[in-house]
Design an enzyme around this catalytic site. Structure first.
Site, short mmCIF file in Angstrom:
data_model
loop_
_atom_site.label_atom_id
_atom_site.label_comp_id
_atom_site.label_asym_id
_atom_site.label_seq_id
_atom_site.Cartn_x
_atom_site.Cartn_y
_atom_site.Cartn_z
N ARG A 14 32.15 39.96 33.79
CA ARG A 14 31.02 40.81 33.39
C ARG A 14 29.66 40.13 33.59
O ARG A 14 28.72 40.41 32.86
CB ARG A 14 31.17 41.27 31.93
CG ARG A 14 32.48 41.94 31.61
CD ARG A 14 32.50 43.33 32.22
NE ARG A 14 33.70 44.03 31.83
CZ ARG A 14 34.70 44.29 32.65
NH1 ARG A 14 34.67 43.90 33.88
NH2 ARG A 14 35.75 44.97 32.24
N GLY A 16 27.86 40.45 36.31
CA GLY A 16 27.03 41.27 37.18
C GLY A 16 27.26 41.01 38.66
O GLY A 16 26.53 41.52 39.51
N LYS A 17 28.30 40.23 38.98
CA LYS A 17 28.51 39.84 40.39
C LYS A 17 28.86 41.02 41.29
O LYS A 17 28.34 41.12 42.40
CB LYS A 17 29.54 38.72 40.51
CG LYS A 17 30.88 39.01 39.92
CD LYS A 17 31.72 37.75 39.82
CE LYS A 17 33.01 38.04 39.11
NZ LYS A 17 32.85 38.48 37.73
N HIS A 53 35.98 53.35 39.26
CA HIS A 53 35.33 52.59 40.34
C HIS A 53 35.45 53.34 41.67
O HIS A 53 34.50 53.38 42.45
CB HIS A 53 35.94 51.19 40.47
CG HIS A 53 35.53 50.26 39.38
ND1 HIS A 53 34.23 49.94 39.10
CD2 HIS A 53 36.28 49.56 38.50
CE1 HIS A 53 34.18 49.10 38.10
NE2 HIS A 53 35.41 48.85 37.70
N ARG A 57 32.28 54.58 43.86
CA ARG A 57 32.09 54.15 45.25
C ARG A 57 32.06 55.35 46.20
O ARG A 57 31.29 55.36 47.15
CB ARG A 57 33.18 53.16 45.65
CG ARG A 57 33.02 51.81 44.97
CD ARG A 57 33.94 50.77 45.57
NE ARG A 57 35.34 51.10 45.51
CZ ARG A 57 36.19 50.70 44.57
NH1 ARG A 57 35.78 49.94 43.59
NH2 ARG A 57 37.45 51.04 44.64
#
Length: 190
Positions: A14, A16-17, A53, A57
């Site tokens: 978590r 932020g990568k 996700h 996307r």
């Protein structure tokens, strides 16, 4: 032949990568956005996260390839000029370590298996660099944890550490995410 720019992004859970990696590629002027996802729905919560996700996307015009193992199998689906985000190396490694578990002997227990998988992965990344225009590899930082783990966890930590070092050697940029802040260790800040 012009090879792809390779950006390696690591950080804690978590940190932020993944969001940073997505922004990095969506801000590029041109190219098909390709998201290689290595996650596996091992429980209901993970299944819901993966589905969310995927939907996120899809709405952002990413072409998603679900590839939890055998990364080399994505090569025929990549096109020149693609902007590729692979998320993530650590999940892929866990999946590969336990490949063969159902048959009674996971890769982690077979002599030389992990080493072969590492070499195949590095060859695959090299091949990807020859096709796409930008490759972003995301990985979790798991090396700053407790001093002693069970044997398989230690094997995992050593293997991921080796892979991180080898990938960063040829990467154009190496970025560590810390609380949503990118710290550039190699290459120019973007």
């Amino acid at each position: 032949m012009v090879q792809a720019t390779v950006t390696f992004i690591s950080g804690g859970a978590r940190s932020g990568k993944s969001a940073y990696a997505e922004r990095l590629l969506t801000n590029q002027p041109a190219g098909r956005l390709v998201y290689i996802a290595s996650g596996v729905a091992s429980d209901e919560e993970m299944k819901q996260r993966i589905e969310q996700h995927k939907e996120d996307r899809r709405q952002a015009n990413w072409h998603t390839i679900e590839q939890p193992k055998n990364l080399h199998e994505v090569l025929p689906f990549l096109k020149p000029g693609d902007l590729v985000l692979w998320d993530c190396l650590t999940t892929w490694l866990a999946n590969e370590m336990y490949e063969g578990y159902e048959e009674g002997t996971p890769c982690v227990s077979r002599s030389g298996c992990l080493e072969q998988k590492q070499e195949k992965l590095l060859r695959t990344i090299t091949q990807m660099k020859e096709i796409v225009s930008h490759l972003v590899i995301v990985s979790n930082e798991v090396l700053d944890e407790w001093p002693k783990y069970e044997e398989e966890t230690e094997i995992y930590r050593r293997t991921i550490g080796t892979l991180h070092q080898r990938i960063v050697e040829f990467a154009d940029r190496a970025i560590e995410m810390d609380h949503g802040i990118p710290i550039v260790w190699k290459g120019e800040r973007i």
